[in-house]
Scaffold this motif. Sequence first.
Motif, PDB file in Angstrom:
ATOM      1  N   VAL A 184      16.581 -14.041 -17.859  1.00  0.00           N
ATOM      2  CA  VAL A 184      17.551 -13.955 -18.945  1.00  0.00           C
ATOM      3  C   VAL A 184      18.795 -14.766 -18.586  1.00  0.00           C
ATOM      4  O   VAL A 184      19.027 -15.115 -17.426  1.00  0.00           O
ATOM      5  N   ILE A 185      19.598 -15.056 -19.613  1.00  0.00           N
ATOM      6  CA  ILE A 185      20.879 -15.726 -19.401  1.00  0.00           C
ATOM      7  C   ILE A 185      21.787 -14.817 -18.586  1.00  0.00           C
ATOM      8  O   ILE A 185      21.953 -13.637 -18.898  1.00  0.00           O
ATOM      9  N   SER A 186      22.380 -15.365 -17.543  1.00  0.00           N
ATOM     10  CA  SER A 186      23.328 -14.603 -16.722  1.00  0.00           C
ATOM     11  C   SER A 186      24.271 -15.610 -16.075  1.00  0.00           C
ATOM     12  O   SER A 186      25.096 -16.213 -16.741  1.00  0.00           O
ATOM     13  N   SER A 187      24.141 -15.811 -14.786  1.00  0.00           N
ATOM     14  CA  SER A 187      24.816 -16.885 -14.055  1.00  0.00           C
ATOM     15  C   SER A 187      24.071 -17.050 -12.742  1.00  0.00           C
ATOM     16  O   SER A 187      23.273 -16.200 -12.360  1.00  0.00           O
ATOM     17  N   GLY A 188      24.320 -18.135 -12.065  1.00  0.00           N
ATOM     18  CA  GLY A 188      23.635 -18.362 -10.796  1.00  0.00           C
ATOM     19  C   GLY A 188      23.606 -19.830 -10.447  1.00  0.00           C
ATOM     20  O   GLY A 188      24.346 -20.637 -11.010  1.00  0.00           O
ATOM     21  N   THR A 189      22.732 -20.178  -9.557  1.00  0.00           N
ATOM     22  CA  THR A 189      22.675 -21.545  -9.049  1.00  0.00           C
ATOM     23  C   THR A 189      21.476 -22.291  -9.626  1.00  0.00           C
ATOM     24  O   THR A 189      20.760 -21.799 -10.498  1.00  0.00           O
ATOM     25  N   PHE A 190      21.268 -23.513  -9.129  1.00  0.00           N
ATOM     26  CA  PHE A 190      20.126 -24.343  -9.531  1.00  0.00           C
ATOM     27  C   PHE A 190      19.114 -24.395  -8.397  1.00  0.00           C
ATOM     28  O   PHE A 190      19.467 -24.259  -7.224  1.00  0.00           O
ATOM     29  N   ALA A 191      17.867 -24.612  -8.733  1.00  0.00           N
ATOM     30  CA  ALA A 191      16.826 -24.805  -7.726  1.00  0.00           C
ATOM     31  C   ALA A 191      15.826 -25.844  -8.223  1.00  0.00           C
ATOM     32  O   ALA A 191      15.512 -25.885  -9.413  1.00  0.00           O
ATOM     33  N   LEU A 192      15.351 -26.662  -7.290  1.00  0.00           N
ATOM     34  CA  LEU A 192      14.324 -27.654  -7.579  1.00  0.00           C
ATOM     35  C   LEU A 192      13.014 -27.169  -6.971  1.00  0.00           C
ATOM     36  O   LEU A 192      12.990 -26.659  -5.853  1.00  0.00           O
ATOM     37  N   GLN A 193      11.946 -27.370  -7.683  1.00  0.00           N
ATOM     38  CA  GLN A 193      10.660 -26.791  -7.306  1.00  0.00           C
ATOM     39  C   GLN A 193       9.717 -27.792  -6.665  1.00  0.00           C
ATOM     40  O   GLN A 193       9.506 -28.890  -7.177  1.00  0.00           O
ATOM     41  N   GLY A 194       9.138 -27.374  -5.541  1.00  0.00           N
ATOM     42  CA  GLY A 194       7.965 -28.029  -4.987  1.00  0.00           C
ATOM     43  C   GLY A 194       6.764 -27.200  -5.387  1.00  0.00           C
ATOM     44  O   GLY A 194       6.627 -26.045  -4.960  1.00  0.00           O
ATOM     45  N   HIS A 195       5.899 -27.728  -6.237  1.00  0.00           N
ATOM     46  CA  HIS A 195       4.859 -26.910  -6.865  1.00  0.00           C
ATOM     47  C   HIS A 195       3.612 -26.750  -6.009  1.00  0.00           C
ATOM     48  O   HIS A 195       3.098 -25.643  -5.828  1.00  0.00           O
ATOM     49  N   ASP A 196       3.109 -27.856  -5.463  1.00  0.00           N
ATOM     50  CA  ASP A 196       1.873 -27.814  -4.688  1.00  0.00           C
ATOM     51  C   ASP A 196       1.728 -29.123  -3.927  1.00  0.00           C
ATOM     52  O   ASP A 196       2.384 -30.116  -4.248  1.00  0.00           O
ATOM     53  N   PRO A 197       0.853 -29.172  -2.912  1.00  0.00           N
ATOM     54  CA  PRO A 197       0.739 -30.377  -2.082  1.00  0.00           C
ATOM     55  C   PRO A 197       0.284 -31.625  -2.826  1.00  0.00           C
ATOM     56  O   PRO A 197       0.523 -32.744  -2.355  1.00  0.00           O
ATOM     57  N   LYS A 198      -0.367 -31.464  -3.973  1.00  0.00           N
ATOM     58  CA  LYS A 198      -0.829 -32.629  -4.724  1.00  0.00           C
ATOM     59  C   LYS A 198       0.234 -33.197  -5.659  1.00  0.00           C
ATOM     60  O   LYS A 198       0.016 -34.243  -6.279  1.00  0.00           O
ATOM     61  N   SER A 199       1.360 -32.498  -5.776  1.00  0.00           N
ATOM     62  CA  SER A 199       2.440 -32.945  -6.657  1.00  0.00           C
ATOM     63  C   SER A 199       3.492 -33.711  -5.861  1.00  0.00           C
ATOM     64  O   SER A 199       3.900 -33.283  -4.777  1.00  0.00           O
ATOM     65  N   LYS A 200       3.924 -34.836  -6.422  1.00  0.00           N
ATOM     66  CA  LYS A 200       4.987 -35.618  -5.797  1.00  0.00           C
ATOM     67  C   LYS A 200       5.977 -36.035  -6.880  1.00  0.00           C
ATOM     68  O   LYS A 200       5.611 -36.722  -7.847  1.00  0.00           O
ATOM     69  N   VAL A 201       7.219 -35.604  -6.725  1.00  0.00           N
ATOM     70  CA  VAL A 201       8.249 -35.830  -7.724  1.00  0.00           C
ATOM     71  C   VAL A 201       9.517 -36.297  -7.028  1.00  0.00           C
ATOM     72  O   VAL A 201       9.833 -35.848  -5.920  1.00  0.00           O
ATOM     73  N   TYR A 202      10.242 -37.190  -7.688  1.00  0.00           N
ATOM     74  CA  TYR A 202      11.486 -37.750  -7.138  1.00  0.00           C
ATOM     75  C   TYR A 202      12.662 -37.337  -8.024  1.00  0.00           C
ATOM     76  O   TYR A 202      12.561 -37.361  -9.260  1.00  0.00           O
ATOM     77  N   PHE A 203      13.783 -37.011  -7.376  1.00  0.00           N
ATOM     78  CA  PHE A 203      15.022 -36.703  -8.080  1.00  0.00           C
ATOM     79  C   PHE A 203      16.156 -37.564  -7.521  1.00  0.00           C
ATOM     80  O   PHE A 203      16.195 -37.840  -6.317  1.00  0.00           O
ATOM     81  N   LYS A 204      17.063 -37.962  -8.376  1.00  0.00           N
ATOM     82  CA  LYS A 204      18.296 -38.609  -7.932  1.00  0.00           C
ATOM     83  C   LYS A 204      19.364 -38.368  -9.001  1.00  0.00           C
ATOM     84  O   LYS A 204      19.065 -37.903 -10.104  1.00  0.00           O
ATOM     85  N   ASN A 205      20.609 -38.675  -8.642  1.00  0.00           N
ATOM     86  CA  ASN A 205      21.739 -38.490  -9.575  1.00  0.00           C
ATOM     87  C   ASN A 205      21.734 -37.065 -10.150  1.00  0.00           C
ATOM     88  O   ASN A 205      21.837 -36.878 -11.366  1.00  0.00           O
ATOM     89  N   VAL A 206      21.641 -36.103  -9.267  1.00  0.00           N
ATOM     90  CA  VAL A 206      21.655 -34.682  -9.659  1.00  0.00           C
ATOM     91  C   VAL A 206      23.116 -34.276  -9.839  1.00  0.00           C
ATOM     92  O   VAL A 206      23.886 -34.255  -8.883  1.00  0.00           O
ATOM     93  N   MET A 207      23.502 -33.930 -11.079  1.00  0.00           N
ATOM     94  CA  MET A 207      24.913 -33.712 -11.380  1.00  0.00           C
ATOM     95  C   MET A 207      25.108 -32.529 -12.308  1.00  0.00           C
ATOM     96  O   MET A 207      24.206 -32.150 -13.059  1.00  0.00           O
ATOM     97  N   VAL A 208      26.312 -31.959 -12.244  1.00  0.00           N
ATOM     98  CA  VAL A 208      26.669 -30.835 -13.104  1.00  0.00           C
ATOM     99  C   VAL A 208      28.064 -31.052 -13.670  1.00  0.00           C
ATOM    100  O   VAL A 208      28.905 -31.704 -13.049  1.00  0.00           O
ATOM    101  N   ARG A 209      28.284 -30.515 -14.860  1.00  0.00           N
ATOM    102  CA  ARG A 209      29.614 -30.498 -15.451  1.00  0.00           C
ATOM    103  C   ARG A 209      29.883 -29.068 -15.924  1.00  0.00           C
ATOM    104  O   ARG A 209      29.329 -28.637 -16.934  1.00  0.00           O
ATOM    105  N   PRO A 210      30.723 -28.322 -15.200  1.00  0.00           N
ATOM    106  CA  PRO A 210      31.037 -26.953 -15.623  1.00  0.00           C
ATOM    107  C   PRO A 210      31.735 -26.934 -16.964  1.00  0.00           C
ATOM    108  O   PRO A 210      32.532 -27.815 -17.288  1.00  0.00           O
ATOM    109  N   LEU A 211      31.418 -25.923 -17.762  1.00  0.00           N
ATOM    110  CA  LEU A 211      32.049 -25.699 -19.044  1.00  0.00           C
ATOM    111  C   LEU A 211      32.812 -24.382 -19.010  1.00  0.00           C
ATOM    112  O   LEU A 211      32.529 -23.510 -18.188  1.00  0.00           O
ATOM    113  N   ALA A 212      33.744 -24.225 -19.903  1.00  0.00           N
ATOM    114  CA  ALA A 212      34.553 -23.003 -19.942  1.00  0.00           C
ATOM    115  C   ALA A 212      33.678 -21.799 -20.243  1.00  0.00           C
ATOM    116  O   ALA A 212      32.760 -21.865 -21.061  1.00  0.00           O
ATOM    117  N   ASP A 213      33.959 -20.685 -19.583  1.00  0.00           N
ATOM    118  CA  ASP A 213      33.211 -19.452 -19.830  1.00  0.00           C
ATOM    119  C   ASP A 213      33.652 -18.818 -21.153  1.00  0.00           C
ATOM    120  O   ASP A 213      34.758 -19.043 -21.622  1.00  0.00           O
TER     121      ASP A 213
END
Length: 213
Positions: A184-213
């Motif tokens: 459910v909607i609450s608050s918390g952090t981010f996580a990136l997933q490693g799904h299985d040994p056959k999956s290969k995924v690349y990430f870059k330019n990982v960014m956030v912009r906080p908004l007013a609560d």
Amino acid sequence: MKQFISLALAVAALLAFTHKAPNRQNDWVPLFDGKTLNNWKVGANASTFAVQDGMLVVNGPTAHLFYDGPVMNHDFKNFEFKADVMTMPGSNSGIYFHTIYQESSWPKKGYEVQVNNSHTDWRRTGSLYGIQDVKDVFVKDNEWYTEYIRVEGKHVTIKINDKTVVDYTEPDGVKRGEGDEQRVISSGTFALQGHDPKSKVYFKNVMVRPLAD
């Protein structure tokens, strides 16, 4: 005297830059420095995550990499998030938000945004996993694309390369099934997933912009 004034101005400018709040509203803030896994935390199967040529490479046994850094004290409620992503054929991954560090297994808290263009799982990239799923494929393997998530109040917007693929508002008092009570909607952090040994995924330019609560 002029030299003193110039030096004073230079010091003031440096201090202003150094103390600029990295998490103030309206600023896009990088969460991944492109060189290390500093400010990120992973439990079991840590070898699934590596840094190579400015990219975060995800390949190996099931694991999750949680942002654990200073921006908003890694506790986000309303925000915009974006990352450049590239999947290899048959790969599966995900981006969790409003989650919390977990040593192993699939995170129980928060929502997952799917990263999957050709895996056997029919829920495709951009799905708010198991909540509002996307069946269409909007991007290809072996090509970079941008995955964007915006959460404001109960409203979740997910875009793939500026195309809105999910527009979801969580109902008040929503109840999930057994085992998904914290999905459910609450608050918390981010996580990136490693799904299985056959999956290969690349990430870059990982960014956030906080908004007013």
